[in-house]
Motif scaffolding. Structure first.
Motif, PDB file in Angstrom:
ATOM      1  N   ALA A 123      -6.768   1.546  33.210  1.00 59.44           N
ATOM      2  CA  ALA A 123      -7.663   1.518  32.052  1.00 59.44           C
ATOM      3  C   ALA A 123      -8.056   0.085  31.705  1.00 59.44           C
ATOM      4  N   LEU A 124      -7.098  -0.844  31.760  1.00 56.50           N
ATOM      5  CA  LEU A 124      -7.412  -2.237  31.445  1.00 56.50           C
ATOM      6  C   LEU A 124      -8.324  -2.844  32.505  1.00 56.50           C
ATOM      7  N   GLY A 125      -8.073  -2.548  33.765  1.00 54.84           N
ATOM      8  CA  GLY A 125      -8.920  -3.089  34.823  1.00 54.84           C
ATOM      9  C   GLY A 125     -10.353  -2.613  34.716  1.00 54.84           C
ATOM     10  N   VAL A 126     -10.539  -1.327  34.471  1.00 52.57           N
ATOM     11  CA  VAL A 126     -11.896  -0.785  34.338  1.00 52.57           C
ATOM     12  C   VAL A 126     -12.562  -1.336  33.080  1.00 52.57           C
ATOM     13  N   ALA A 127     -11.788  -1.487  32.000  1.00 50.37           N
ATOM     14  CA  ALA A 127     -12.359  -2.029  30.766  1.00 50.37           C
ATOM     15  C   ALA A 127     -12.849  -3.459  30.966  1.00 50.37           C
ATOM     16  N   VAL A 128     -12.106  -4.260  31.715  1.00 46.43           N
ATOM     17  CA  VAL A 128     -12.539  -5.640  31.997  1.00 46.43           C
ATOM     18  C   VAL A 128     -13.840  -5.633  32.800  1.00 46.43           C
ATOM     19  N   LEU A 129     -13.954  -4.724  33.771  1.00 46.78           N
ATOM     20  CA  LEU A 129     -15.189  -4.646  34.557  1.00 46.78           C
ATOM     21  C   LEU A 129     -16.370  -4.184  33.709  1.00 46.78           C
ATOM     22  N   LEU A 130     -16.124  -3.223  32.815  1.00 46.09           N
ATOM     23  CA  LEU A 130     -17.209  -2.710  31.984  1.00 46.09           C
ATOM     24  C   LEU A 130     -17.551  -3.635  30.823  1.00 46.09           C
ATOM     25  N   ASN A 131     -16.773  -4.675  30.626  1.00 48.68           N
ATOM     26  CA  ASN A 131     -17.057  -5.621  29.551  1.00 48.68           C
ATOM     27  C   ASN A 131     -18.131  -6.626  29.946  1.00 48.68           C
ATOM     28  N   ARG A 132     -18.583  -6.558  31.174  1.00 45.58           N
ATOM     29  CA  ARG A 132     -19.619  -7.466  31.651  1.00 45.58           C
ATOM     30  C   ARG A 132     -20.995  -6.824  31.482  1.00 45.58           C
ATOM     31  N   PRO A 133     -22.038  -7.618  31.401  1.00 44.07           N
ATOM     32  CA  PRO A 133     -23.394  -7.067  31.288  1.00 44.07           C
ATOM     33  C   PRO A 133     -23.834  -6.424  32.603  1.00 44.07           C
ATOM     34  N   LEU A 134     -23.844  -5.121  32.640  1.00 48.51           N
ATOM     35  CA  LEU A 134     -24.240  -4.388  33.831  1.00 48.51           C
ATOM     36  C   LEU A 134     -25.378  -3.440  33.500  1.00 48.51           C
ATOM     37  N   ARG A 135     -26.222  -3.177  34.478  1.00 50.26           N
ATOM     38  CA  ARG A 135     -27.294  -2.207  34.292  1.00 50.26           C
ATOM     39  C   ARG A 135     -26.691  -0.799  34.308  1.00 50.26           C
ATOM     40  N   GLY A 136     -27.101   0.029  33.376  1.00 51.57           N
ATOM     41  CA  GLY A 136     -26.561   1.384  33.286  1.00 51.57           C
ATOM     42  C   GLY A 136     -25.141   1.427  32.766  1.00 51.57           C
ATOM     43  N   LEU A 137     -24.786   0.452  31.915  1.00 54.25           N
ATOM     44  CA  LEU A 137     -23.410   0.344  31.433  1.00 54.25           C
ATOM     45  C   LEU A 137     -22.998   1.582  30.626  1.00 54.25           C
ATOM     46  N   GLY A 138     -23.918   2.113  29.839  1.00 50.51           N
ATOM     47  CA  GLY A 138     -23.603   3.299  29.050  1.00 50.51           C
ATOM     48  C   GLY A 138     -23.230   4.495  29.914  1.00 50.51           C
ATOM     49  N   PHE A 139     -23.926   4.636  31.037  1.00 56.45           N
ATOM     50  CA  PHE A 139     -23.605   5.743  31.949  1.00 56.45           C
ATOM     51  C   PHE A 139     -22.206   5.593  32.529  1.00 56.45           C
ATOM     52  N   LYS A 215     -14.157  -6.676  23.211  1.00 57.55           N
ATOM     53  CA  LYS A 215     -15.374  -7.094  22.514  1.00 57.55           C
ATOM     54  C   LYS A 215     -15.073  -8.033  21.342  1.00 57.55           C
ATOM     55  N   GLN A 216     -13.836  -8.006  20.829  1.00 53.29           N
ATOM     56  CA  GLN A 216     -13.488  -8.826  19.671  1.00 53.29           C
ATOM     57  C   GLN A 216     -12.919 -10.192  20.050  1.00 53.29           C
ATOM     58  N   LEU A 217     -12.697 -10.438  21.333  1.00 51.44           N
ATOM     59  CA  LEU A 217     -12.105 -11.718  21.738  1.00 51.44           C
ATOM     60  C   LEU A 217     -13.134 -12.851  21.589  1.00 51.44           C
ATOM     61  N   PRO A 218     -12.701 -14.024  21.134  1.00 55.27           N
ATOM     62  CA  PRO A 218     -13.650 -15.143  20.902  1.00 55.27           C
ATOM     63  C   PRO A 218     -14.213 -15.688  22.212  1.00 55.27           C
ATOM     64  N   LYS A 219     -15.524 -15.835  22.262  1.00 51.14           N
ATOM     65  CA  LYS A 219     -16.189 -16.311  23.476  1.00 51.14           C
ATOM     66  C   LYS A 219     -15.991 -17.808  23.691  1.00 51.14           C
ATOM     67  N   ASP A 220     -15.850 -18.564  22.602  1.00 51.56           N
ATOM     68  CA  ASP A 220     -15.753 -20.017  22.764  1.00 51.56           C
ATOM     69  C   ASP A 220     -14.486 -20.426  23.506  1.00 51.56           C
ATOM     70  N   VAL A 221     -13.419 -19.613  23.392  1.00 48.12           N
ATOM     71  CA  VAL A 221     -12.183 -19.928  24.112  1.00 48.12           C
ATOM     72  C   VAL A 221     -12.414 -19.828  25.615  1.00 48.12           C
ATOM     73  N   TYR A 222     -13.137 -18.798  26.039  1.00 48.32           N
ATOM     74  CA  TYR A 222     -13.431 -18.639  27.464  1.00 48.32           C
ATOM     75  C   TYR A 222     -14.343 -19.759  27.966  1.00 48.32           C
ATOM     76  N   GLU A 223     -15.302 -20.151  27.140  1.00 51.75           N
ATOM     77  CA  GLU A 223     -16.202 -21.229  27.549  1.00 51.75           C
ATOM     78  C   GLU A 223     -15.439 -22.542  27.709  1.00 51.75           C
TER      79      GLU A 223
END
Length: 330
Positions: A123-139, A215-223
């Protein structure tokens, strides 16, 4: 000189002494008014009126049956005749005279110990993959969540039994690679792992929870980490996992409780027998058989309370251990 009191110039006349009890009446009235105002601010009895259905449900459908079950666990009750008090005989029999009880405990611990980590990891692995901007993400999100939406449906368990049968789809796929299959459901060495695979396949619910946390994790830390040269794996291990530990902890608790209570897949796949040779006899299935197949409702109530205590123990241990690996904002 008259009997009237003569006051010296500039002196205040003495205050009149009220009769006993009269000076307290205004204070009581003010106190009553204060309480009435407090009740008006709190809504009076209306909140309790709206909460009444919940209280009726809790006491009538939860606490009441639990107390009745606790009483029955100390009796010999077959659903047809009045219950007979036997003391702790059911518990003594359970731990010292019933080998099937220990068999169900072993099977359940294997099921929980293997399915929960695999399910959460997937579940965590798939969630990390789906957290990226992908086409057809809702599907993709809907497709991965669909198995959990079906849940423990009887139809899904029947389909699973057909897939892993001797002539099922799984053996057909193995045949394409020249591998000879077997009846995975009827083999005592593999039957429990088909149930584990079914549980892992239904990873959609923890995946959605992980995705909400990501979705709630801060983006500036990753940058900042990327600027410092941290790669994807380092960012996941050093940033994502520590910040996501509260969500991981929440999912662990939910999945352990749900896994201990699994019933429908084991019942359908084994046709209610827990076979072969007790290899799919999950604890909840054994409890059901004792209560509704063997009509030993007193013994089944004792089994239910042991399960309740085991789940409470696992939950308490997880809460204690969470102090050492779960990281909150503070």
């Amino acid at each position: 000189m008259t009997t009237e009191t003569v006051h010296k110039a500039g002196e205040e006349p003495p205050a009149a002494v009220a009769p006993a009890g009269r000076d307290r009446a205004p204070d009581r009235e003010r106190e009553r008014e204060r309480k009435r105002a407090a009740r008006r601010r709190a809504g009076g009895w209306w909140p309790f009126l709206f909460l009444a259905p919940w209280f009726i449900g809790v006491f009538g459908l939860v606490i009441g049956p639990m107390l009745d079950s606790l009483y029955l666990s100390f009796t010999d009750f077959d659903l047809l005749t009045p219950a007979k008090w036997t003391g702790a005989d059911n518990y003594t029999r359970m731990f010292t005279e019933d080998p099937n009880f220990w068999q169900s405990v072993r099977v359940t611990l294997v099921y929980v110990g293997v399915s929960v980590p695999l399910k959460l990891a997937l579940a965590l692995g798939v969630a990390v993959l789906l957290n990226r901007p992908l086409r057809g993400l809702g599907f993709y999100r809907a497709a991965f969540y669909l198995p959990s939406l079906l849940g423990g449906a009887v139809a899904v368990a029947i389909m699973w039994r057909q897939i892993f049968g001797e002539d099922g789809l799984f053996n057909a796929v193995l045949g394409w690679f020249g591998i000879e299959g077997q009846d995975w459901i009827s083999s005592p060495d593999t039957s429990i792992y088909t149930l584990i695979l079914l549980a892992v396949w239904q990873f959609g619910t923890p995946m959605v929870i992980f995705l909400a946390g990501l979705k709630q994790l801060p983006k500036d830390v990753y940058e900042a980490a990327a600027i410092d040269g941290a790669g994807p794996f380092t960012r996941f291990r050093r940033i994502t996992l520590p910040l996501l530990t509260p969500i991981v902890f929440f999912n662990v608790i939910l999945q352990i409780i749900g896994s201990f209570q699994t019933f429908t897949p084991a019942y359908v796949v084994s046709n209610g027998s827990g076979g072969p040779i007790g290899s799919t006899m999950l604890y909840s299935l054994y409890l059901y058989k004792k209560g509704f197949a063997d009509f030993q409702m007193g013994y089944a109530s004792a089994l239910a309370w042991v399960l309740f205590l085991v789940i409470a123990l696992f939950t308490a241990v997880n809460f204690i251990a969470s102090r050492y690996w779960v990281h909150y904002d503070d």
